[in-house]
Design a protein around this motif. Structure first.
Motif, PDB file in Angstrom:
ATOM      1  N   ALA A 164       5.872 126.207 -66.871  1.00 53.82           N
ATOM      2  CA  ALA A 164       7.010 127.120 -66.786  1.00 53.82           C
ATOM      3  C   ALA A 164       7.290 127.346 -65.309  1.00 53.82           C
ATOM      4  O   ALA A 164       6.379 127.288 -64.478  1.00 53.82           O
ATOM      5  CB  ALA A 164       6.690 128.447 -67.465  1.00 53.82           C
ATOM      6  N   ILE A 165       8.546 127.574 -64.965  1.00 50.28           N
ATOM      7  CA  ILE A 165       8.869 127.842 -63.569  1.00 50.28           C
ATOM      8  C   ILE A 165       9.572 129.191 -63.444  1.00 50.28           C
ATOM      9  O   ILE A 165      10.297 129.618 -64.346  1.00 50.28           O
ATOM     10  CB  ILE A 165       9.721 126.721 -62.922  1.00 50.28           C
ATOM     11  N   VAL A 166       9.312 129.843 -62.325  1.00 48.10           N
ATOM     12  CA  VAL A 166      10.003 131.078 -61.968  1.00 48.10           C
ATOM     13  C   VAL A 166      11.047 130.722 -60.925  1.00 48.10           C
ATOM     14  O   VAL A 166      10.706 130.279 -59.827  1.00 48.10           O
ATOM     15  CB  VAL A 166       9.031 132.136 -61.436  1.00 48.10           C
ATOM     16  N   ASP A 167      12.333 130.876 -61.291  1.00 46.41           N
ATOM     17  CA  ASP A 167      13.502 130.499 -60.501  1.00 46.41           C
ATOM     18  C   ASP A 167      13.638 128.973 -60.428  1.00 46.41           C
ATOM     19  O   ASP A 167      12.760 128.218 -60.869  1.00 46.41           O
ATOM     20  CB  ASP A 167      13.497 131.151 -59.124  1.00 46.41           C
ATOM     21  N   ALA A 168      14.789 128.530 -59.869  1.00 50.81           N
ATOM     22  CA  ALA A 168      15.107 127.112 -59.985  1.00 50.81           C
ATOM     23  C   ALA A 168      15.715 126.499 -58.733  1.00 50.81           C
ATOM     24  O   ALA A 168      15.495 125.331 -58.448  1.00 50.81           O
ATOM     25  CB  ALA A 168      16.072 126.895 -61.164  1.00 50.81           C
ATOM     26  N   VAL A 174       8.936 120.664 -68.046  1.00 58.26           N
ATOM     27  CA  VAL A 174       9.289 122.075 -67.886  1.00 58.26           C
ATOM     28  C   VAL A 174       9.652 122.668 -69.250  1.00 58.26           C
ATOM     29  O   VAL A 174      10.553 122.183 -69.931  1.00 58.26           O
ATOM     30  CB  VAL A 174      10.453 122.250 -66.892  1.00 58.26           C
ATOM     31  N   LYS A 175       8.944 123.707 -69.646  1.00 59.25           N
ATOM     32  CA  LYS A 175       9.151 124.336 -70.957  1.00 59.25           C
ATOM     33  C   LYS A 175       9.972 125.616 -70.864  1.00 59.25           C
ATOM     34  O   LYS A 175      10.576 126.032 -71.863  1.00 59.25           O
ATOM     35  CB  LYS A 175       7.798 124.669 -71.604  1.00 59.25           C
ATOM     36  N   ALA A 176       9.976 126.268 -69.698  1.00 53.19           N
ATOM     37  CA  ALA A 176      10.682 127.538 -69.553  1.00 53.19           C
ATOM     38  C   ALA A 176      11.123 127.711 -68.109  1.00 53.19           C
ATOM     39  O   ALA A 176      10.419 127.303 -67.181  1.00 53.19           O
ATOM     40  CB  ALA A 176       9.783 128.699 -69.964  1.00 53.19           C
ATOM     41  N   VAL A 177      12.303 128.317 -67.934  1.00 55.42           N
ATOM     42  CA  VAL A 177      12.811 128.689 -66.615  1.00 55.42           C
ATOM     43  C   VAL A 177      13.047 130.197 -66.645  1.00 55.42           C
ATOM     44  O   VAL A 177      13.983 130.682 -67.294  1.00 55.42           O
ATOM     45  CB  VAL A 177      14.122 127.957 -66.272  1.00 55.42           C
ATOM     46  N   LEU A 178      12.180 130.938 -65.954  1.00 56.47           N
ATOM     47  CA  LEU A 178      12.316 132.386 -65.872  1.00 56.47           C
ATOM     48  C   LEU A 178      13.144 132.703 -64.629  1.00 56.47           C
ATOM     49  O   LEU A 178      12.687 132.490 -63.507  1.00 56.47           O
ATOM     50  CB  LEU A 178      10.948 133.054 -65.774  1.00 56.47           C
ATOM     51  N   PRO A 233      23.097 132.072 -57.060  1.00 59.75           N
ATOM     52  CA  PRO A 233      23.016 130.618 -57.207  1.00 59.75           C
ATOM     53  C   PRO A 233      21.705 129.986 -56.765  1.00 59.75           C
ATOM     54  O   PRO A 233      21.286 128.974 -57.329  1.00 59.75           O
ATOM     55  CB  PRO A 233      24.182 130.121 -56.336  1.00 59.75           C
ATOM     56  N   ASP A 234      21.038 130.565 -55.753  1.00 58.51           N
ATOM     57  CA  ASP A 234      19.805 129.950 -55.264  1.00 58.51           C
ATOM     58  C   ASP A 234      18.629 130.170 -56.212  1.00 58.51           C
ATOM     59  O   ASP A 234      17.565 129.569 -56.026  1.00 58.51           O
ATOM     60  CB  ASP A 234      19.461 130.447 -53.860  1.00 58.51           C
ATOM     61  N   HIS A 235      18.814 130.963 -57.241  1.00 58.85           N
ATOM     62  CA  HIS A 235      17.760 131.207 -58.225  1.00 58.85           C
ATOM     63  C   HIS A 235      18.128 130.634 -59.596  1.00 58.85           C
ATOM     64  O   HIS A 235      17.267 130.152 -60.319  1.00 58.85           O
ATOM     65  CB  HIS A 235      17.507 132.710 -58.356  1.00 58.85           C
ATOM     66  N   TYR A 236      19.413 130.689 -59.915  1.00 57.53           N
ATOM     67  CA  TYR A 236      19.888 130.344 -61.257  1.00 57.53           C
ATOM     68  C   TYR A 236      20.608 128.995 -61.313  1.00 57.53           C
ATOM     69  O   TYR A 236      20.692 128.365 -62.356  1.00 57.53           O
ATOM     70  CB  TYR A 236      20.818 131.479 -61.713  1.00 57.53           C
ATOM     71  N   GLY A 237      21.116 128.525 -60.161  1.00 59.49           N
ATOM     72  CA  GLY A 237      22.062 127.414 -60.157  1.00 59.49           C
ATOM     73  C   GLY A 237      21.579 126.147 -60.815  1.00 59.49           C
ATOM     74  O   GLY A 237      22.355 125.423 -61.451  1.00 59.49           O
ATOM     75  N   LEU A 238      20.292 125.825 -60.681  1.00 56.13           N
ATOM     76  CA  LEU A 238      19.747 124.571 -61.193  1.00 56.13           C
ATOM     77  C   LEU A 238      19.199 124.695 -62.622  1.00 56.13           C
ATOM     78  O   LEU A 238      18.829 123.692 -63.238  1.00 56.13           O
ATOM     79  CB  LEU A 238      18.642 124.096 -60.249  1.00 56.13           C
ATOM     80  N   ALA A 239      19.165 125.911 -63.158  1.00 55.34           N
ATOM     81  CA  ALA A 239      18.509 126.131 -64.446  1.00 55.34           C
ATOM     82  C   ALA A 239      19.147 125.312 -65.564  1.00 55.34           C
ATOM     83  O   ALA A 239      18.441 124.729 -66.396  1.00 55.34           O
ATOM     84  CB  ALA A 239      18.531 127.619 -64.794  1.00 55.34           C
ATOM     85  N   TRP A 254      13.669 126.429 -72.256  1.00 55.38           N
ATOM     86  CA  TRP A 254      14.465 127.632 -72.495  1.00 55.38           C
ATOM     87  C   TRP A 254      14.646 128.395 -71.187  1.00 55.38           C
ATOM     88  O   TRP A 254      13.800 128.367 -70.304  1.00 55.38           O
ATOM     89  CB  TRP A 254      13.868 128.520 -73.578  1.00 55.38           C
ATOM     90  N   ILE A 255      15.788 129.060 -71.060  1.00 53.94           N
ATOM     91  CA  ILE A 255      16.138 129.839 -69.880  1.00 53.94           C
ATOM     92  C   ILE A 255      16.079 131.314 -70.255  1.00 53.94           C
ATOM     93  O   ILE A 255      16.663 131.730 -71.256  1.00 53.94           O
ATOM     94  CB  ILE A 255      17.541 129.481 -69.371  1.00 53.94           C
ATOM     95  N   GLY A 256      15.368 132.102 -69.442  1.00 51.44           N
ATOM     96  CA  GLY A 256      15.261 133.536 -69.674  1.00 51.44           C
ATOM     97  C   GLY A 256      15.912 134.326 -68.555  1.00 51.44           C
ATOM     98  O   GLY A 256      15.773 133.995 -67.373  1.00 51.44           O
ATOM     99  N   LEU A 257      16.625 135.400 -68.933  1.00 51.28           N
ATOM    100  CA  LEU A 257      17.389 136.193 -67.989  1.00 51.28           C
ATOM    101  C   LEU A 257      17.490 137.618 -68.526  1.00 51.28           C
ATOM    102  O   LEU A 257      17.479 137.833 -69.745  1.00 51.28           O
ATOM    103  CB  LEU A 257      18.792 135.581 -67.847  1.00 51.28           C
TER     104      LEU A 257
END
Length: 350
Positions: free
Chosen positions: A57-61, A86-90, A96-102, A112-115
């Motif tokens: 899982a990754i935190v930010d993208a 990658v199983k999860a994007v928290l 954009p520098d955190h979410y843009g690539l999700a 899955w993407i969590g927000l």
């Protein structure tokens, strides 16, 4: 200035020297992967990869650029994984520098993407092409009421449009609320809602490992922008200061922010950031008391910034204005200042 102890001297040195840090194994099962940001002073975002029994899982993208995607893929490879693992994007928040690539990561891996819901609600107006003009118009109105000179209004109102291209619009698969335990095998990760920098900003605490993934909420040297804007809460600085107090209580050994470098002393850093805002509030209150009615813009141009006002680029001047407005609103809410509405609004001592 209160100095925090770097958790990684190599990472701190890379930040200090203007370089680019290496992929680092923070501790067993946890990796720090720098992902480059184009043409902005922050230079990179730190993505954290948490090992799972069947992947990561990754935190930010990061931003959605080929360079960023390639750097993240290479970092995962160093850790022994592929993007398809990658199983999860928290996502800590929707900038954009955190979410843009999700979204691109989800397309490749099925992650899955969590927000947080408060940020999820902002996605359409911020990133859909058919909605963004209305957001720019609202920003322009705010700048008019702030007293921004007419000749720079349009430039400042649309100053952030360039970074929309670094986002793949992606609705979250899961909404993460304050206090939620994230379902990641082998981890006891808890969400902390920390609004201010964005309405739905999230931090994640891992009490067993004594770690705090702090996003942009608490950084080692700089302070995040906390501003009034069309998508902000009415009093974002009040939210931010409350959220700082909320994370201060956690007894952690290490803070893992999204920028700069990892560090050790959470409580001391929080105290320093709170003191910074107290000083800024006092500076702004003094400026208003010295004037016979003053605009937000004229207040902002007279404040102490990290560089001379005339050298600050347009995008950051808008941020400076809106951050000044957040402090004015905080003072207004506590009856220390009053506002006479108009075009522009004028600020007076209460």
């Amino acid at each position: 200035m209160t100095m925090v102890t770097p958790a990684s001297e190599a990472q701190r040195e890379a930040w200090r020297s203007g370089g680019f840090p290496e992929v680092e194994r923070v501790r067993p099962g946890l990796w720090s992967i720098p992902v480059p940001l184009p043409a902005i002073p922050l230079r990179y975002v730190l993505v954290y990869a948490l090992e799972l029994p069947d992947g990561v899982a990754i935190v930010d993208a990061g931003w959605n650029t080929d360079e960023a995607y390639g750097a993240l893929a290479a970092g995962l490879k160093t850790a022994g994984y592929e993007m398809t693992d990658v199983k999860a994007v928290l996502v800590t928040h929707i900038h954009p520098d955190h979410y843009g690539l999700a979204g691109r990561i989800r397309e490749v891996s099925g992650a899955w993407i969590g927000l947080h819901p408060a940020d999820s609600r902002l996605l359409r107006d911020r990133y859909d092409d058919d909605a963004v003009d209305a957001l720019v118009a609202q920003e322009r109105t705010l700048l008019v009421r702030s007293g921004v000179p007419r000749e720079t209004l349009d430039e400042l109102a649309g100053a952030s449009m360039m970074i929309r291209h670094y986002v793949t619009m992606a609705r979250p698969d899961r909404l993460i609320e304050d206090g939620d335990r994230i379902d990641l095998p082998g981890w006891d990760l808890r969400a902390i809602w920390t609004p201010g920098h964005s309405p739905g900003h999230l931090c994640f605490v891992e009490p067993g490992r004594r770690l705090l993934f702090s996003g942009d909420h608490v950084l080692a040297k700089i302070t995040p922008i906390v501003a009034v804007h069309p998508q902000s809460a009415p009093n974002p600085l009040a939210d931010y200061l409350d959220a700082l107090a909320a994370v201060r209580k956690f007894d952690v050994d290490e803070v893992l922010p999204a920028h700069e470098y990892r560090f050790l002393e959470l409580a001391e850093r929080v105290d320093h950031v709170m003191a910074h805002h107290e000083e800024r509030l006092a500076e702004i209150e003094t400026a208003v008391r010295a004037a016979d009615g003053i605009t937000c813009w004229d207040t902002a141009t007279g404040l102490t910034w990290s560089r001379p006002w005339e050298t600050i680029p347009s995008f950051m001047r808008r941020a400076a204005n809106n951050e000044t407005l957040a402090h004015l609103v905080w003072l207004e809410a506590r009856d220390r200042l009053r506002r006479i509405p108009g075009e522009p609004d004028l600020w007076y001592p209460a």
